[in-house]
Design a protein around this motif. Structure first.
Motif, mmCIF file in Angstrom:
data_model
loop_
_atom_site.group_PDB
_atom_site.id
_atom_site.type_symbol
_atom_site.label_atom_id
_atom_site.label_comp_id
_atom_site.label_asym_id
_atom_site.label_seq_id
_atom_site.Cartn_x
_atom_site.Cartn_y
_atom_site.Cartn_z
ATOM 1 N N GLU A 217 0.842 -1.188 0.000
ATOM 2 C CA GLU A 217 0.000 0.000 0.000
ATOM 3 C C GLU A 217 0.875 1.235 0.000
ATOM 4 O OE1 GLU A 217 -3.275 0.294 2.573
ATOM 5 O OE2 GLU A 217 -3.935 -1.757 2.267
ATOM 6 N N HIS A 218 0.370 2.277 -0.658
ATOM 7 C CA HIS A 218 1.102 3.541 -0.746
ATOM 8 C C HIS A 218 0.273 4.652 -0.113
ATOM 9 C CE1 HIS A 218 3.980 2.025 -3.918
ATOM 10 N NE2 HIS A 218 3.023 1.110 -3.965
ATOM 11 N N PHE A 219 0.958 5.604 0.491
ATOM 12 C CA PHE A 219 0.278 6.724 1.153
ATOM 13 C C PHE A 219 1.079 8.002 0.932
ATOM 14 C CE2 PHE A 219 -0.334 2.864 3.595
ATOM 15 C CZ PHE A 219 -1.665 2.875 3.983
ATOM 16 N N HIS A 220 0.374 9.143 0.883
ATOM 17 C CA HIS A 220 1.067 10.417 1.073
ATOM 18 C C HIS A 220 1.588 10.408 2.505
ATOM 19 C CE1 HIS A 220 -1.937 11.625 -2.103
ATOM 20 N NE2 HIS A 220 -0.827 12.090 -2.623
ATOM 21 N N ASP A 221 2.725 11.067 2.727
ATOM 22 C CA ASP A 221 3.232 11.019 4.103
ATOM 23 C C ASP A 221 2.250 11.643 5.089
ATOM 24 O OD1 ASP A 221 3.790 13.503 3.066
ATOM 25 O OD2 ASP A 221 5.878 13.564 3.734
ATOM 26 N N GLU A 222 1.577 12.734 4.673
ATOM 27 C CA GLU A 222 0.607 13.355 5.598
ATOM 28 C C GLU A 222 -0.594 12.445 5.833
ATOM 29 O OE1 GLU A 222 0.189 15.445 2.341
ATOM 30 O OE2 GLU A 222 2.345 15.446 2.541
ATOM 31 N N CYS A 223 -1.053 11.773 4.770
ATOM 32 C CA CYS A 223 -2.199 10.872 4.913
ATOM 33 C C CYS A 223 -1.873 9.739 5.867
ATOM 34 C CB CYS A 223 -2.594 10.310 3.554
ATOM 35 S SG CYS A 223 -3.314 11.529 2.457
ATOM 36 N N TYR A 224 -0.641 9.255 5.786
ATOM 37 C CA TYR A 224 -0.250 8.146 6.662
ATOM 38 C C TYR A 224 -0.284 8.579 8.119
ATOM 39 C CZ TYR A 224 2.142 3.940 8.188
ATOM 40 O OH TYR A 224 2.452 2.769 8.816
ATOM 41 N N LEU A 225 0.190 9.793 8.371
ATOM 42 C CA LEU A 225 0.146 10.321 9.737
ATOM 43 C C LEU A 225 -1.297 10.532 10.178
ATOM 44 C CD1 LEU A 225 3.087 12.895 9.764
ATOM 45 C CD2 LEU A 225 2.945 10.749 11.016
ATOM 46 N N ASP A 226 -2.124 11.086 9.265
ATOM 47 C CA ASP A 226 -3.537 11.312 9.594
ATOM 48 C C ASP A 226 -4.232 10.006 9.939
ATOM 49 O OD1 ASP A 226 -3.239 13.974 9.206
ATOM 50 O OD2 ASP A 226 -4.293 14.068 7.293
ATOM 51 N N ALA A 227 -3.822 8.926 9.279
ATOM 52 C CA ALA A 227 -4.430 7.615 9.521
ATOM 53 C C ALA A 227 -3.826 6.939 10.758
ATOM 54 C CB ALA A 227 -4.254 6.720 8.292
ATOM 55 N N GLU A 228 -2.982 7.679 11.461
ATOM 56 C CA GLU A 228 -2.345 7.185 12.684
ATOM 57 C C GLU A 228 -1.461 5.973 12.452
ATOM 58 O OE1 GLU A 228 -5.634 6.907 15.425
ATOM 59 O OE2 GLU A 228 -5.464 9.035 15.893
ATOM 60 N N GLN A 229 -0.693 6.043 11.351
ATOM 61 C CA GLN A 229 0.352 5.054 11.054
ATOM 62 C C GLN A 229 -0.118 3.621 11.230
ATOM 63 O OE1 GLN A 229 4.307 7.572 11.827
ATOM 64 N NE2 GLN A 229 3.516 6.752 13.690
ATOM 65 N N PRO A 230 -1.063 3.188 10.381
ATOM 66 C CA PRO A 230 -1.655 1.855 10.540
ATOM 67 C C PRO A 230 -0.655 0.695 10.491
ATOM 68 C CG PRO A 230 -2.267 2.847 8.426
ATOM 69 C CD PRO A 230 -1.639 3.921 9.241
ATOM 70 N N PHE A 231 0.486 0.895 9.843
ATOM 71 C CA PHE A 231 1.476 -0.204 9.767
ATOM 72 C C PHE A 231 2.748 0.150 10.517
ATOM 73 C CE2 PHE A 231 -1.176 -0.450 5.917
ATOM 74 C CZ PHE A 231 -1.858 -1.598 6.254
ATOM 75 N N GLY A 232 2.617 1.018 11.515
ATOM 76 C CA GLY A 232 3.759 1.357 12.349
ATOM 77 C C GLY A 232 4.537 2.531 11.802
ATOM 78 N N PRO A 233 5.451 3.053 12.605
ATOM 79 C CA PRO A 233 6.232 4.206 12.181
ATOM 80 C C PRO A 233 7.139 3.845 10.998
ATOM 81 C CG PRO A 233 6.808 3.549 14.428
ATOM 82 C CD PRO A 233 5.764 2.591 13.950
ATOM 83 N N PRO A 234 7.160 4.670 9.955
ATOM 84 C CA PRO A 234 7.990 4.360 8.788
ATOM 85 C C PRO A 234 9.477 4.483 9.106
ATOM 86 C CG PRO A 234 6.942 6.505 8.515
ATOM 87 C CD PRO A 234 6.412 5.920 9.793
ATOM 88 N N VAL A 235 10.274 3.626 8.471
ATOM 89 C CA VAL A 235 11.734 3.725 8.577
ATOM 90 C C VAL A 235 12.285 4.202 7.237
ATOM 91 C CG1 VAL A 235 11.905 1.930 10.326
ATOM 92 C CG2 VAL A 235 12.036 1.298 7.916
ATOM 93 N N ASP A 236 13.486 4.768 7.258
ATOM 94 C CA ASP A 236 14.093 5.277 6.030
ATOM 95 C C ASP A 236 14.707 4.136 5.212
ATOM 96 O OD1 ASP A 236 13.439 7.882 6.548
ATOM 97 O OD2 ASP A 236 15.219 8.196 7.771
#
Ligand SMILES: [Zn+2]
Length: 79
Positions: A60-79
């Motif tokens: 799944e792909h997300f805008h970074d803001e959308c992912y935060l708005d969705a409360e990081q459903p798959f955990g905090p992103p790593v680089d």
């Protein structure tokens, strides 16, 4: 006590942060808008590999803001 190797073999959903690339036509899973590449703009996307009980299901792909708005459903992103 579980060994470190066993822990690493367990496959779970995870998120990474990546730059949006030119020619991208992927849609965001939250707002369903295309993750659009903009020249001279470094826009980031969140890419999640989704696993269900250790089996890979989808990406799944997300805008970074959308992912935060969705409360990081798959955990905090790593680089
Ligand atoms: Zn979005």
């Amino acid at each position: 006590m579980a060994s470190k190797a066993a822990t690493e073999l367990k496959r779970e959903s995870r998120a990474v942060t990546r730059l949006i690339e030119a020619g991208s036509s992927t849609e965001c899973s939250v707002c369903e808008k295309v993750l659009k590449f903009r020249a001279r703009q470094r826009d980031y996307q969140i890419i999640c590999n989704v696993y269900d009980d250790g089996d890979w299901v989808r990406v799944e792909h997300f805008h970074d803001e959308c992912y935060l708005d969705a409360e990081q459903p798959f955990g905090p992103p790593v680089d």
